[in-house]
Design an enzyme around this catalytic site. Structure first.
Site, PDB file in Angstrom:
ATOM      1  N   ALA A   1      -6.579  -4.716   6.787  1.00 40.92           N
ATOM      2  CA  ALA A   1      -7.449  -3.610   6.371  1.00 40.92           C
ATOM      3  C   ALA A   1      -8.742  -4.083   5.715  1.00 40.92           C
ATOM      4  O   ALA A   1      -9.722  -3.364   5.690  1.00 40.92           O
ATOM      5  CB  ALA A   1      -6.696  -2.693   5.416  1.00 40.92           C
TER       6      ALA A   1
ATOM      7  N   TRP B   1       0.861  -1.183   0.000  1.00 42.35           N
ATOM      8  CA  TRP B   1       0.000   0.000   0.000  1.00 42.35           C
ATOM      9  C   TRP B   1       0.903   1.242   0.000  1.00 42.35           C
ATOM     10  O   TRP B   1       1.870   1.307   0.779  1.00 42.35           O
ATOM     11  CB  TRP B   1      -0.896  -0.028   1.253  1.00 42.35           C
ATOM     12  CG  TRP B   1      -1.788   1.172   1.386  1.00 42.35           C
ATOM     13  CD1 TRP B   1      -2.565   1.733   0.401  1.00 42.35           C
ATOM     14  CD2 TRP B   1      -1.999   1.959   2.557  1.00 42.35           C
ATOM     15  NE1 TRP B   1      -3.245   2.814   0.896  1.00 42.35           N
ATOM     16  CE2 TRP B   1      -2.921   2.982   2.223  1.00 42.35           C
ATOM     17  CE3 TRP B   1      -1.510   1.906   3.860  1.00 42.35           C
ATOM     18  CZ2 TRP B   1      -3.348   3.932   3.140  1.00 42.35           C
ATOM     19  CZ3 TRP B   1      -1.944   2.855   4.774  1.00 42.35           C
ATOM     20  CH2 TRP B   1      -2.852   3.852   4.411  1.00 42.35           C
TER      21      TRP B   1
HETATM   22  C1  LMR Z   1      -6.646   2.515  -1.089  1.00 44.25           C
HETATM   23  O1  LMR Z   1      -5.595   1.858  -1.056  1.00 44.25           O
HETATM   24  O2  LMR Z   1      -7.145   2.927  -2.136  1.00 44.25           O
HETATM   25  C2  LMR Z   1      -7.366   2.815   0.197  1.00 44.25           C
HETATM   26  O3  LMR Z   1      -6.763   2.155   1.242  1.00 44.25           O
HETATM   27  C3  LMR Z   1      -7.557   4.255   0.420  1.00 44.25           C
HETATM   28  C4  LMR Z   1      -6.309   4.945   0.847  1.00 44.25           C
HETATM   29  O4  LMR Z   1      -6.361   5.627   1.878  1.00 44.25           O
HETATM   30  O5  LMR Z   1      -5.278   4.856   0.195  1.00 44.25           O
END
Ligand code: LMR
Length: 397
Positions: free
Chosen positions: A214, A130
């Site tokens: 998450a 992420w």
């Molecule tokens: C994403 O990865 O799109 C979500 O977790 C939103 C974010 O805050 O990045």
């Protein structure tokens, strides 16, 4: 003072969200930010949340402070949901926890805990991970290092390379960030067999798992999605976990999360819990209660809990059906690997082997929005526009 500030690069996920919002094309397909959508493109409030909202409005009689570790009912119900009520470390009082401001707040508290413990533990994150993991954790202090994870050629997990890299390069005491399920941004998860190998590997190499949970509930269901976490939590002497209620309760803007640490003893759990409270106090003093109180009401009531879990099952089922539909539509000669990946990956995301040029062409020629990395959020599509999506992908391929 302000003249000395430099412009910061815009967050890619947030920037794509704005770009898609500004496109009024009737053919638009927004596969960007990780938000669940229904077939008509809405992100509704879940039924159980509305029911809990009405109930809490009737019963809530104060807006006074709660606590630096947040809502006690929320923590109790969430721990039981995530680990199962009969989980040994929970029964033995060895889990410290704190409500946090979203899953991000939970990651932040986890990182603060690692940094507070002193030492020079590095934090290892998968490649890719992420986009906010490294900034969020790294800005606290620990050095961020990367281990191989997703292979953009096979569209699967490079499990052997992951273990080899950690074995050769990680130092005892280092922390390893793992996605508990529904890996963001690839959708490629560790299998149960791989978790079975990974858990003793981490223990034997004195590495501390930090599991990001998450999207639990959106892969294969709560039990399956927490398999890896529960396993490392009983195999390794110490485990840290960050959970979010943004996706599975659709409480995005309410910012509801939980950080937990499995420790060696109830004494140590008490100490870590005190740390969480003190760390949160110095960051934001206390987490907001509204969303956490909704979750506590839902999980604490059999009827509401069933309404919630039925709707969660529906959401998961819808994403599975969309994956199947997209996979079928992509199954033409030369695209079999992509068709397989799309149907086998989990949660909201898949990562397609597309170049930035191909992704730009999707945006400009077809009003299809996905991250430049090739990450798409399957929940952003619907049964009606999947043929258009598949044709557009095949077109740019
Ligand atoms: C994403 O990865 O799109 C979500 O977790 C939103 C974010 O805050 O990045």
């Amino acid at each position: 003072m302000f003249e000395s500030l430099q412009a910061r690069p815009t967050d890619a996920i947030m920037a794509l969200m704005q770009l898609a919002k500004a496109d009024n094309s009737p053919n638009k397909i927004d596969l960007g930010v990780g938000v669940y959508k229904t077939d008509d493109g809405a992100t509704p409030i879940m039924k159980a949340v509305n029911l809990a909202s009405a109930r809490n409005l009737e019963t809530e009689d104060t807006k006074s402070y709660v606590s630096t570790i947040g809502n006690a009912d929320f923590r109790k119900h969430m721990l039981e949901l995530i680990f199962g009520a009969d989980y040994a470390p929970l029964q033995e009082g060895r889990i410290a926890s704190a409500q946090a401001t979203g899953g991000s707040g939970a990651l932040r508290l986890g990182a603060e805990l690692i940094w507070s413990a002193g030492g020079d533990a590095a934090v290892w994150v998968p490649t890719p991970t992420w986009a906010n993991h490294s900034p969020l954790i790294g800005s606290v202090g620990p050095e961020i290092k990367q281990y191989p994870y997703y292979n953009k050629t096979t569209l699967g997990v490079d499990f052997d390379d992951m273990l080899t890299c950690l074995k050769d390069n990680a130092n005892p005491g280092d922390v390893v960030v793992l996605h508990g399920c529904c890996h963001n941004p690839t959708g490629a998860d560790l299998s149960k067999e791989e978790w079975d190998i990974l858990a003793p590997f981490l223990r034997d190499n004195d590495l501390i798992p930090f599991v990001d949970l998450a999207y639990f509930g959106l892969g294969h269901g709560i039990e399956d999605d927490t398999y890896g976490l529960r396993l490392v939590g009983t195999t390794c002497p110490e485990t840290i976990m960050a959970a979010s209620c943004s996706k599975n309760f659709a409480l995005y803007k309410e910012r509801v999360g939980l950080v937990a640490a499995i420790t060696n003893s109830s004494e140590q759990a008490g100490l870590v819990q005190g740390q969480f409270g003190a760390l949160q106090r110095r960051l934001t003093s206390m987490p907001p209660d509204h969303g956490a109180a909704l979750v506590a009401t839902i999980l604490g009531d059999d009827e509401l809990r069933k309404v919630w879990s039925d709707e969660l099952d529906e959401m998961r089922g819808r994403m599975r059906a969309l994956r199947q539909q997209l996979s079928d539509a992509l199954r033409v000669q030369g695209a079999e690997l992509i068709a397989d990946a799309v149907v086998n990956q989990n949660g909201m995301f898949s990562m397609l082997p597309l170049s930035v040029e191909q992704i730009t062409a999707l945006r400009e020629r077809h009003s299809i929005y996905m991250m430049n990395s090739g990450r798409l959020n399957i929940a952003g599509a619907n049964s009606g526009n999947i043929p258009h999506l598949a044709n557009a992908i095949l077109d740019v391929l």
